[in-house]
Design an enzyme around this catalytic site. Sequence first.
Site, PDB file in Angstrom:
ATOM      1  N   SER A   1      -4.635   1.274   2.112  1.00 31.38           N
ATOM      2  CA  SER A   1      -4.850   2.318   1.141  1.00 31.38           C
ATOM      3  C   SER A   1      -5.615   1.875  -0.114  1.00 31.38           C
ATOM      4  O   SER A   1      -6.149   2.707  -0.818  1.00 31.38           O
ATOM      5  CB  SER A   1      -3.497   2.885   0.692  1.00 31.38           C
ATOM      6  OG  SER A   1      -2.745   1.884   0.017  1.00 31.38           O
TER       7      SER A   1
ATOM      8  N   SER B   1      -2.042  -2.680   3.059  1.00 29.71           N
ATOM      9  CA  SER B   1      -2.993  -1.979   2.194  1.00 29.71           C
ATOM     10  C   SER B   1      -3.817  -2.819   1.227  1.00 29.71           C
ATOM     11  O   SER B   1      -4.721  -2.291   0.587  1.00 29.71           O
ATOM     12  CB  SER B   1      -2.262  -0.917   1.384  1.00 29.71           C
ATOM     13  OG  SER B   1      -2.135   0.240   2.159  1.00 29.71           O
TER      14      SER B   1
ATOM     15  N   LYS C   1      -5.704   0.196  -9.340  1.00 19.52           N
ATOM     16  CA  LYS C   1      -5.406   1.210  -8.328  1.00 19.52           C
ATOM     17  C   LYS C   1      -4.656   2.369  -8.973  1.00 19.52           C
ATOM     18  O   LYS C   1      -3.799   2.143  -9.846  1.00 19.52           O
ATOM     19  CB  LYS C   1      -4.560   0.553  -7.224  1.00 19.52           C
ATOM     20  CG  LYS C   1      -4.313   1.420  -6.002  1.00 19.52           C
ATOM     21  CD  LYS C   1      -3.505   0.671  -4.940  1.00 19.52           C
ATOM     22  CE  LYS C   1      -3.330   1.507  -3.680  1.00 19.52           C
ATOM     23  NZ  LYS C   1      -2.562   0.809  -2.618  1.00 19.52           N
TER      24      LYS C   1
HETATM   25  N1  GLN Z   1      -1.634   1.859   6.569  1.00 21.23           N
HETATM   26  C1  GLN Z   1      -0.226   1.735   6.354  1.00 21.23           C
HETATM   27  C2  GLN Z   1       0.367   3.094   6.105  1.00 21.23           C
HETATM   28  O1  GLN Z   1      -0.342   4.019   6.167  1.00 21.23           O
HETATM   29  C3  GLN Z   1       0.050   0.798   5.220  1.00 21.23           C
HETATM   30  C4  GLN Z   1      -0.235   1.390   3.905  1.00 21.23           C
HETATM   31  C5  GLN Z   1       0.124   0.487   2.765  1.00 21.23           C
HETATM   32  O2  GLN Z   1       0.238  -0.737   2.932  1.00 21.23           O
HETATM   33  N2  GLN Z   1       0.324   1.077   1.617  1.00 21.23           N
HETATM   34  O3  GLN Z   1       1.521   3.226   5.856  1.00 21.23           O
END
Ligand code: GLN
Length: 491
Positions: free
Chosen positions: A158, A182, A78
């Site tokens: 994400s 995410s 990532k």
């Molecule tokens: N979707 C959540 C956010 O936008 C979690 C994102 C994540 O776990 N990095 O904060």
Amino acid sequence: MTDLTQRTIAELRDGFAAREFSATEVVRDYLGAIEAARELNAYIVETPEKALAMAAASDERLARSEAGPLEGVPLGIKDLFCTEGDHAQAASHILDGFKPTYESTVTTNLWADGAVMLGKLNMDEFAMGSSNETSHYGPVVNPWRSNASNAPLVPGGSSGGSAAAVAAQLCAGATGTDTGGSIRQPAAFAGIVGVKPTYGRCSRWGIIAFASSLDQAGPLARTVRDSAILLRSMASVDEKDTTSADIPVPDYEAAIGESVRGLRIGVPREYRMEGMPDEVDVIWERGKDWLREAGAEIVDISMPHTKYALPAYYIVAPAEASSNLARYDGVRYGLRAPGEDVTAMYEKTRSAGFGKEVKRRVLIGTYVLSAGYYDAYYLRAQKVRALIKRDFEVAFDAGVDAILTPVTPTAAFGVASKSLSSPIEMYLNDIFTVTVNMAGLPGIAVPAGLDGDGLPLGLQVIARPFDESMLFRVGQVIEEAAGRFTPQRWW
Ligand code: GLN
């Protein structure tokens, strides 16, 4: 997609040991697959030279019978992880041109165990999002398509690039990070396995920070076993991250195939959302049946503070993000938009460099931390967080060994189908996953079936702190009952 790219990490390991193929052959097939799948936009940067050099080194070690646990296994990383000399921008414009001179601890561990790096994977900007649509590099397309239409679907976020790449066989496994869901939500949307370990299980050093008290790295892989193999290599105590835990890393693979007979699996009645499609409930019921048939006892539990988790998360996470992202000011690295004085330069740089969602979080976070509002918002959210954690402790203290829930309230949705200007709908994606981050617990997403449109749905298993082995043990039962899911290739 070749015979070699279809193999799981465990199968690659066996094939290398039997000298059926070389690491270089495997990497070449992956590089070909990545090239043929560019329209998925899963990789931001491909690192073929690095991949081939690492594979050649793996082949030498294999020849000398000095193979590490991940020898020759090609992985995608990532874009949030720093790898030496490579693009690391958290898929943001503000880090333009940033190439770290150091390596994250997680990737250091992976390479030390013999893994091979294929490139940097797309993601939501600074890991803020649930659809991979906030990336400066454009959306990732989910390799899954609905039976009903060819419209592109999001891979979740994400870690959207990670999920798409693993599902489309563009890497044997990938790293992700999970602050509110995410890893698990994109894994569910792509029909693969994703693990969010206990807070502190993996070092955060060298991973670009979003919300430091919630961020945790973990693997995305095609099988429960592969995710166990990867986590063992990723996890470590690290003097460079004082929140990393000095607890031995067990052989997670040993938990695979262990019976679940006699385990008590809690099912929280609050994990049901209004308007949730019946199919999500059906899969959840099926999951309970599979575990019952395997000898576990299903018990109803209550987690009364669940409904406050998402609102509290959207105070704590932006607060920490606003502080973490203050360092991107055009002075030390990345983008610089010149201004008449230093304040104008900061403002112009931040205004040009951050996308809309990131700006929204920085504004919310700055607001909830401001002198007059700190107690009313941030402090109260921290108290709610303690109550959410307590809900889990009460369940575990009452003898529950693991908790079973859906991962997401829906299957993958269409690219551009949720307006980025009404963020609440997007935030609701994480309703079943944020509680786990707020409580610092380990959770796994395992694909459990397809909905009426032929799209994957996942089940989540949650365990006690540092009991990731329980995730693999229960997850394996679900995987064996549900089978594995692979998208039809159309790209
Ligand atoms: N979707 C959540 C956010 O936008 C979690 C994102 C994540 O776990 N990095 O904060």
